[in-house]
Design a protein around this motif. Structure first.
Motif, PDB file in Angstrom:
ATOM      1  N   ALA A  15      -0.226   3.390  -3.120  1.00  0.00           N
ATOM      2  CA  ALA A  15      -1.396   4.064  -2.545  1.00  0.00           C
ATOM      3  C   ALA A  15      -2.157   4.878  -3.597  1.00  0.00           C
ATOM      4  O   ALA A  15      -3.397   4.847  -3.641  1.00  0.00           O
ATOM      5  CB  ALA A  15      -0.967   4.966  -1.390  1.00  0.00           C
TER       6      ALA A  15
ATOM      7  N   ILE B 249     -10.494  -3.639  -1.230  1.00  0.00           N
ATOM      8  CA  ILE B 249      -9.107  -3.896  -1.647  1.00  0.00           C
ATOM      9  C   ILE B 249      -9.077  -4.837  -2.850  1.00  0.00           C
ATOM     10  O   ILE B 249      -8.192  -4.728  -3.704  1.00  0.00           O
ATOM     11  CB  ILE B 249      -8.232  -4.440  -0.495  1.00  0.00           C
ATOM     12  CG1 ILE B 249      -8.647  -5.852  -0.058  1.00  0.00           C
ATOM     13  CG2 ILE B 249      -8.218  -3.496   0.684  1.00  0.00           C
ATOM     14  CD1 ILE B 249      -7.658  -6.487   0.929  1.00  0.00           C
TER      15      ILE B 249
ATOM     16  N   HIS C 149       0.827  -1.203   0.000  1.00  0.00           N
ATOM     17  CA  HIS C 149       0.000   0.000   0.000  1.00  0.00           C
ATOM     18  C   HIS C 149       0.861   1.252   0.000  1.00  0.00           C
ATOM     19  O   HIS C 149       0.520   2.252  -0.659  1.00  0.00           O
ATOM     20  CB  HIS C 149      -0.941  -0.001   1.207  1.00  0.00           C
ATOM     21  CG  HIS C 149      -1.849   1.190   1.252  1.00  0.00           C
ATOM     22  ND1 HIS C 149      -1.671   2.237   2.132  1.00  0.00           N
ATOM     23  CD2 HIS C 149      -2.944   1.514   0.500  1.00  0.00           C
ATOM     24  CE1 HIS C 149      -2.607   3.141   1.930  1.00  0.00           C
ATOM     25  NE2 HIS C 149      -3.395   2.730   0.948  1.00  0.00           N
TER      26      HIS C 149
END
Length: 524
Positions: free
Chosen positions: A74, A238, A70
């Motif tokens: 991101a 996700i 992440h």
């Protein structure tokens, strides 16, 4: 027939993270998933009534939010719709005596609650929280590094340099300790000990099992320091973001495509054959996101060519099973211990370390526990978008349970297959919750129950309802996950790799297994 650089068997979040990284490195990737939906144990679906979105397995996305993957991607994940719902009131436990304790990300709130049980424990808590950044550096480095000699040497050197020999030994002792040993050494209140010990039971660490202390320690300290994170709209945020990254980079995801066999030639994996008869070739890698027994028991019908590896895969030990109960509710539970509990993401129901130990032993003996550990998730307390306005969902994880039932510790349910007993056992669970939250049944609008066997039917990686895809005990962790000599996501077959919770660093939503493998194959 299609040709890919890398073919993935299964579309869990580790496989998707691995494929996304490789696709962005220019690899042509193909993902084949047997189910009609992707995500493995990280899915969100309307199991009860329209408009009520329930997380199938994983609910807590803190590991993903804090992951190396992440941190690197991101912006790309956000562009694909990833959204988090931050949690301030993270976890709590309610007790039969009407008291409760909870950990929030406000230190003063948590310490004040703790002082009501023990002033000494509140002082200890403050000390542990203050020391956590220094300890976390080494633990997260270990858990986020490959199990290679070079990486381990670097971690050990950094630990010795920062903490000295005595401090390094303290960290090593924590990694080897049981939850009970660490908790009794640091806290005097049985309520505080029980609240923290339940995090070990999210894996398969009953209070007296060596190596389990680090999980209650990390979860409680991280929740206090950073809070918790859920997925906005569901944990599958996700999965949608990862799959969007894969396809945007030119990768292909095919659902309803069961892989029947991994093809091998001259000791190297060359592709896959689907149950439909289709074949696809992989020029650089085949990556199997499957439980170890499925690799050598099904996907490699002639074995790997290494008898020792094949035996280790077949003897891979799974954790006890889980039941999931999803409820659509008219309102959140009215907790007898206090209305403040309604705002916590998790409310644990397990009264003591001894009760947890007893439950674990009962499950290991094939018995239906008389008092299972209950993890009651209240996601709509944080994220109302998961249900129609004013309504709620409840996520109930029932730990620990046997895959095959030999008896009932309460003596009320005759041993039979799960299909015959799951409704009766779900009633036992709801009876327990009712003692802590009277009137819950009157609020239920819809209910869906998944027994351990139902979970395996949905996802074959959840063998016997094992939601963490393999015991995390010391003999099957670190350098031994999934087996000695194969902690680097490697197999004896050239170009064939394993990923997922059965591999290092184990269960959780951090995607570390897939991402570290991707870096190993395609570079950083």
């Amino acid at each position: 027939m299609s040709e890919f650089d890398a073919i993935f068997v299964g579309a869990g979040h580790n496989s998707l993270a691995c494929a996304a990284h490789l696709a962005l490195k220019g690899w042509k990737t193909g993902i084949f998933e047997r189910s009609p939906t992707i995500g493995g144990a990280v899915q969100t679906r309307e199991f009860t009534l329209p408009g009520f979105r329930h997380d199938f397995g994983a609910m807590n996305l803190s590991l993903f939010a804090g992951s190396a993957f992440h941190r690197k991607y991101a912006n790309e994940l956000k562009a694909q719709g990833l959204e988090f719902a931050p949690v301030a009131d993270c976890f709590a436990s309610a007790f039969p005596d009407g008291r409760w304790f909870g950990v929030s990300n406000d230190l003063e709130k948590t310490a004040t609650r703790m002082a009501a049980f023990s002033a000494a424990d509140a002082t200890t808590w403050r000390r542990l929280v203050a020391a956590f950044p220094g300890e976390a550096e080494h633990l997260f480095r270990l858990l986020g590094s490959p199990m290679s000699a070079r990486a381990l040497a670097g971690t050990a050197w950094n630990l010795w340099r920062k903490k000295g020999m005595s401090g390094a030994l303290d960290t090593g002792r924590l990694l080897l300790s049981s939850p009970r040993a660490w908790l009794e050494e640091n806290f005097e209140s049985p309520h505080i000990r029980a609240t923290l010990a339940t995090w070990g039971m999210h894996l398969d660490f009953a209070p007296d099992i060596a190596g389990g202390a680090v999980f209650p320690y990390l979860e409680s300290m991280a929740n206090q320091s950073f809070g918790m994170v859920l997925g906005k709209g569901g944990a599958d945020t996700i999965i949608r973001a990862l799959s969007g990254m894969v396809t945007a980079a030119g990768g292909k995801i095919v659902t309803g495509a069961e892989v029947a066999e991994i093809t091998v030639s001259a000791g190297k994996a060359t592709g896959v054959r689907l149950a439909s008869g289709e074949t696809h070739t992989a020029t650089r890698a085949v990556i199997a996101g499957v439980a170890p027994k499925a690799l050598t028991g099904k996907l490699l019908p002639n074995g790997s060519g290494d008898a020792g590896f094949d035996t280790a895969m077949q003897k891979f030990r799974h954790a006890p099973g889980t039941m999931m109960i999803h409820l659509a509710l008219d309102d959140l539970p009215d907790w007898r211990a206090g209305s403040e509990l309604r705002q916590f993401a998790y409310v644990h129901l397990s009264p003591s370390l001894d009760a947890m130990s007893r439950t674990y032993q009962q499950a290991m003996a094939g018995m239906l526990p008389d008092e299972p550990v209950l993890v009651v998730g209240q996601p709509t307390a944080i994220d109302p978008s998961r249900a129609p306005e004013g309504k709620h969902v409840l996520w109930v994880q029932v730990r620990m349970l046997p895959a095959e039932i030999t008896g009932d510790a309460a003596g009320r349910i005759a041993p039979a297959r799960w299909d015959q007993v799951k409704d009766n056992y779900a009633d036992r669970v709801l009876d327990i919750i009712e003692t802590y939250a009277p009137g819950l049944r009157n609020k239920i609008l819809g209910q869906a129950v998944f027994s351990p066997i139902d979970l395996e039917r949905e996802n074959p990686n959840l063998v016997g309802g094992d939601q963490v895809c393999g015991s995390h005990h010391l003999a099957q962790n670190f350098l031994f996950r999934p087996a000695h000599g194969y902690a680097g996501w490697n197999t004896p077959v050239g170009n064939l790799h394993l990923t997922g919770a059965a591999t290092w660093p184990g269960a959780g939503t951090g995607a570390a297994s897939g991402y570290m493998l991707a870096q190993q194959l395609g570079g950083r």
